[in-house]
Design a protein around this motif. Structure first.
Motif, PDB file in Angstrom:
ATOM      1  N   ILE A  37       0.830  -1.202   0.000  1.00 14.79           N
ATOM      2  CA  ILE A  37       0.000   0.000   0.000  1.00 14.79           C
ATOM      3  C   ILE A  37       0.866   1.255   0.000  1.00 14.79           C
ATOM      4  CG2 ILE A  37      -1.569   1.357   1.443  1.00 14.79           C
ATOM      5  CD1 ILE A  37      -2.930  -1.294   2.184  1.00 14.79           C
ATOM      6  N   SER A  38       2.000   1.198   0.689  1.00 16.00           N
ATOM      7  CA  SER A  38       2.893   2.358   0.733  1.00 16.00           C
ATOM      8  C   SER A  38       3.538   2.623  -0.627  1.00 16.00           C
ATOM      9  CB  SER A  38       3.982   2.149   1.795  1.00 16.00           C
ATOM     10  OG  SER A  38       4.958   1.204   1.357  1.00 16.00           O
ATOM     11  N   MET A  39       3.489   1.635  -1.513  1.00 13.47           N
ATOM     12  CA  MET A  39       4.094   1.755  -2.837  1.00 13.47           C
ATOM     13  C   MET A  39       3.066   1.963  -3.940  1.00 13.47           C
ATOM     14  SD  MET A  39       6.630  -1.558  -2.317  1.00 13.47           S
ATOM     15  CE  MET A  39       7.658  -1.360  -3.770  1.00 13.47           C
ATOM     16  N   CYS A  40       1.797   1.708  -3.663  1.00 13.25           N
ATOM     17  CA  CYS A  40       0.779   1.632  -4.702  1.00 13.25           C
ATOM     18  C   CYS A  40      -0.368   2.607  -4.451  1.00 13.25           C
ATOM     19  CB  CYS A  40       0.243   0.199  -4.791  1.00 13.25           C
ATOM     20  SG  CYS A  40      -1.062  -0.027  -6.014  1.00 13.25           S
ATOM     21  N   ASP A  41      -0.508   3.590  -5.315  1.00  9.82           N
ATOM     22  CA  ASP A  41      -1.583   4.579  -5.164  1.00  9.82           C
ATOM     23  C   ASP A  41      -2.958   3.943  -5.311  1.00  9.82           C
ATOM     24  OD1 ASP A  41       0.300   6.579  -4.821  1.00  9.82           O
ATOM     25  OD2 ASP A  41       0.275   7.202  -6.918  1.00  9.82           O
ATOM     26  N   ASP A  42      -3.097   2.985  -6.225  1.00 13.81           N
ATOM     27  CA  ASP A  42      -4.406   2.370  -6.477  1.00 13.81           C
ATOM     28  C   ASP A  42      -4.914   1.619  -5.252  1.00 13.81           C
ATOM     29  OD1 ASP A  42      -4.383   3.376  -9.028  1.00 13.81           O
ATOM     30  OD2 ASP A  42      -3.711   1.515  -9.977  1.00 13.81           O
ATOM     31  N   CYS A  43      -4.071   0.804  -4.657  1.00 17.22           N
ATOM     32  CA  CYS A  43      -4.497   0.024  -3.492  1.00 17.22           C
ATOM     33  C   CYS A  43      -4.674   0.914  -2.270  1.00 17.22           C
ATOM     34  CB  CYS A  43      -3.495  -1.092  -3.210  1.00 17.22           C
ATOM     35  SG  CYS A  43      -3.571  -2.452  -4.415  1.00 17.22           S
ATOM     36  N   ARG A  44      -3.888   1.975  -2.189  1.00 13.77           N
ATOM     37  CA  ARG A  44      -4.062   2.902  -1.065  1.00 13.77           C
ATOM     38  C   ARG A  44      -5.426   3.582  -1.151  1.00 13.77           C
ATOM     39  NH1 ARG A  44       0.573   4.700  -1.288  1.00 13.77           N
ATOM     40  NH2 ARG A  44       0.303   6.532  -2.611  1.00 13.77           N
ATOM     41  N   ALA A  45      -5.828   3.961  -2.359  1.00 15.48           N
ATOM     42  CA  ALA A  45      -7.141   4.585  -2.537  1.00 15.48           C
ATOM     43  C   ALA A  45      -8.260   3.596  -2.234  1.00 15.48           C
ATOM     44  CB  ALA A  45      -7.276   5.120  -3.957  1.00 15.48           C
ATOM     45  N   ALA A  46      -8.087   2.351  -2.670  1.00 13.85           N
ATOM     46  CA  ALA A  46      -9.102   1.329  -2.405  1.00 13.85           C
ATOM     47  C   ALA A  46      -9.241   1.079  -0.913  1.00 13.85           C
ATOM     48  CB  ALA A  46      -8.742   0.030  -3.127  1.00 13.85           C
ATOM     49  N   LEU A  47      -8.106   1.093  -0.195  1.00 12.27           N
ATOM     50  CA  LEU A  47      -8.152   0.871   1.251  1.00 12.27           C
ATOM     51  C   LEU A  47      -8.958   1.958   1.949  1.00 12.27           C
ATOM     52  CD1 LEU A  47      -7.201  -0.703   3.759  1.00 12.27           C
ATOM     53  CD2 LEU A  47      -5.192   0.794   3.805  1.00 12.27           C
ATOM     54  N   VAL A  48      -8.805   3.181   1.505  1.00  9.32           N
ATOM     55  CA  VAL A  48      -9.561   4.284   2.105  1.00  9.32           C
ATOM     56  C   VAL A  48     -11.056   4.016   1.997  1.00  9.32           C
ATOM     57  CG1 VAL A  48     -10.136   6.733   1.882  1.00  9.32           C
ATOM     58  CG2 VAL A  48      -7.751   5.996   1.747  1.00  9.32           C
ATOM     59  N   GLU A  49     -11.496   3.491   0.860  1.00 10.70           N
ATOM     60  CA  GLU A  49     -12.914   3.191   0.667  1.00 10.70           C
ATOM     61  C   GLU A  49     -13.379   2.092   1.623  1.00 10.70           C
ATOM     62  OE1 GLU A  49     -13.723   2.338  -3.381  1.00 10.70           O
ATOM     63  OE2 GLU A  49     -12.958   4.252  -4.130  1.00 10.70           O
ATOM     64  N   TYR A  50     -12.571   1.037   1.764  1.00 13.55           N
ATOM     65  CA  TYR A  50     -12.945  -0.047   2.673  1.00 13.55           C
ATOM     66  C   TYR A  50     -12.986   0.440   4.116  1.00 13.55           C
ATOM     67  CZ  TYR A  50     -12.484  -3.451  -1.085  1.00 13.55           C
ATOM     68  OH  TYR A  50     -12.651  -4.149  -2.236  1.00 13.55           O
ATOM     69  N   GLU A  51     -12.042   1.298   4.493  1.00 13.26           N
ATOM     70  CA  GLU A  51     -12.032   1.818   5.859  1.00 13.26           C
ATOM     71  C   GLU A  51     -13.243   2.711   6.106  1.00 13.26           C
ATOM     72  OE1 GLU A  51      -7.276   1.839   6.948  1.00 13.26           O
ATOM     73  OE2 GLU A  51      -8.149   3.599   5.988  1.00 13.26           O
ATOM     74  N   ALA A  52     -13.669   3.447   5.072  1.00 16.59           N
ATOM     75  CA  ALA A  52     -14.858   4.290   5.215  1.00 16.59           C
ATOM     76  C   ALA A  52     -16.099   3.434   5.428  1.00 16.59           C
ATOM     77  CB  ALA A  52     -15.033   5.163   3.968  1.00 16.59           C
ATOM     78  N   VAL A  53     -16.192   2.325   4.690  1.00 18.67           N
ATOM     79  CA  VAL A  53     -17.318   1.401   4.867  1.00 18.67           C
ATOM     80  C   VAL A  53     -17.300   0.818   6.272  1.00 18.67           C
ATOM     81  CG1 VAL A  53     -18.312  -0.791   4.128  1.00 18.67           C
ATOM     82  CG2 VAL A  53     -17.502   0.835   2.426  1.00 18.67           C
ATOM     83  N   GLY A  54     -16.099   0.438   6.741  1.00 23.47           N
ATOM     84  CA  GLY A  54     -15.977  -0.099   8.088  1.00 23.47           C
ATOM     85  C   GLY A  54     -16.401   0.904   9.145  1.00 23.47           C
TER      86      GLY A  54
END
Length: 220
Positions: A37-54
């Protein structure tokens, strides 16, 4: 390194991102996910969405009672300094090891205590919880890792160089998610040693006799 990061083609799966956001992954897998995630903008953005759902799920959950002295106990721990350690590994700028990984590795490639595991390949096992294991692998350019399958899940994140196998090519920032269906022989590309971060929740399944014997001693 920055140009390589723009070429990331192999990303984390949805279950891994969801598990990371929910805090249900083993520590070893968390480390690989956090590093990617620290290397990948796409997965970092996706993680933000999952954390928002959580976060929305938590808001809808029923409140839970806590002990009356919970706040006082927490403040006492902070005052006594028994919470987080006051010192940690020294972070190295421009290191091949991203920030999350530097919390586990004190040093850079050539200063680490690599252990030979055969065929020119070296490893460094990192200290995590026992429900899964994670290690750094150093594969010399042009060298193949012994042919093997998997008894569980293996996450392999490339930090430097690249390798190819029967599935595809994996360069810096790419992560390969392997399960019991994958049988492969990773080969480091010429020109640069391939440095990988690999986490497993079960021993690998080697075909060759020599790797199977060595497996007892190297714990992979």
């Amino acid at each position: 390194m920055m140009n390589d990061m723009k070429q990331i083609k192999h990303h984390l799966t949805e279950p891994l991102l969801m598990g990371y956001a929910a805090g249900t992954l083993p520590e070893a897998f968390n480390l690989v996910v956090a590093t990617h995630i620290s290397m990948c903008d796409d997965c970092r953005a996706a993680l933000v969405e999952y954390e928002a759902v959580g976060g929305e799920v938590m808001l809808d959950a029923e409140p839970v009672d806590i002990a009356e002295d919970a706040l006082a106990a927490t403040l006492a721990m902070i005052e006594a300094g028994t919470g987080a350690p006051t010192t940690g590994p020294v972070r190295t700028k421009n290191s091949v090891f991203p920030g999350p990984l530097q919390d586990y590795v004190n040093g850079d490639i050539d200063s680490l205590k690599w252990r030979k595991v055969g065929g020119g390949v070296s490893q460094l096992v990192l200290n995590t919880s026992k429900d899964a294991s994670v290690r750094l692998l150093r594969i010399p350019a042009g060298t193949a890792v012994p042919d093997h399958g998997h008894r569980g899940t293996e996450l392999t994140l490339v930090l430097q160089g690249a390798f190819t196998d029967e599935e595809d090519r994996f360069g810096a920032g790419d992560v390969e998610v392997a399960n019991e269906d994958l049988h492969h022989t990773p080969v480091a590309e010429d020109g640069m040693d391939c440095i990988c971060l690999a986490a497993t929740d079960a021993p690998l399944r080697f075909n060759g006799l020599v790797p199977r014997i060595a497996q007892r001693f190297i714990g992979i």
